[in-house]
Motif scaffolding. Structure first.
Motif, short mmCIF file in Angstrom:
data_model
loop_
_atom_site.label_atom_id
_atom_site.label_comp_id
_atom_site.label_asym_id
_atom_site.label_seq_id
_atom_site.Cartn_x
_atom_site.Cartn_y
_atom_site.Cartn_z
N ARG A 37 0.77 -1.23 0.20
CA ARG A 37 0.08 -0.02 0.05
C ARG A 37 0.78 1.25 -0.07
N ARG A 97 -4.33 -0.10 -6.88
CA ARG A 97 -5.48 0.40 -5.95
C ARG A 97 -7.07 0.25 -6.43
N ARG A 102 -9.05 0.08 -2.86
CA ARG A 102 -8.62 0.97 -1.82
C ARG A 102 -8.99 2.25 -1.81
#
Length: 112
Positions: A37, A97, A102
């Protein structure tokens, strides 16, 4: 029963009635998803930021834009191969992502 369900059932072990171990904040840097991340956010911000800085210079030299806003000289001048690499990495980071769904208030602020 699918193969994934069978494999998951083999990983499970019966409990003995005790509570699970608490999550500890110092365990976070050791987890690989944390680094994935962090890496995707950094690549996205750096790649898009540097490429936008360099794109602003030729756009600001267009005569109607230059008359209205003035010209802008980019403080960063990177080689073509590095620009392409940063652009590709930014695209890959944004795809990662998006595929993982996310949400980041910092990155997604511009969309609202």
């Amino acid at each position: 029963m699918t193969w994934k369900q069978w494999a998951a059932s083999k990983r499970l072990k019966p409990g003995d009635g005790r509570a699970l171990q608490r999550f500890r904040w110092w365990q976070l840097p050791l987890r690989s998803l944390f680094w994935l991340r962090l890496g995707s956010v950094l690549l996205l911000v750096i790649g898009v930021g540097l490429n936008l800085l360099q794109l602003a210079e030729p756009v600001s030299r267009i005569p109607p834009v230059a008359q209205r806003v003035g010209t802008f000289e980019s403080p960063v001048h990177l080689p073509v191969w590095l620009n392409l690499a940063l652009g590709v990495m930014a695209v890959l980071a944004s795809m990662e992502r998006a595929l993982r769904l996310r949400y980041s208030s910092l990155l997604d602020m511009a969309g609202h």
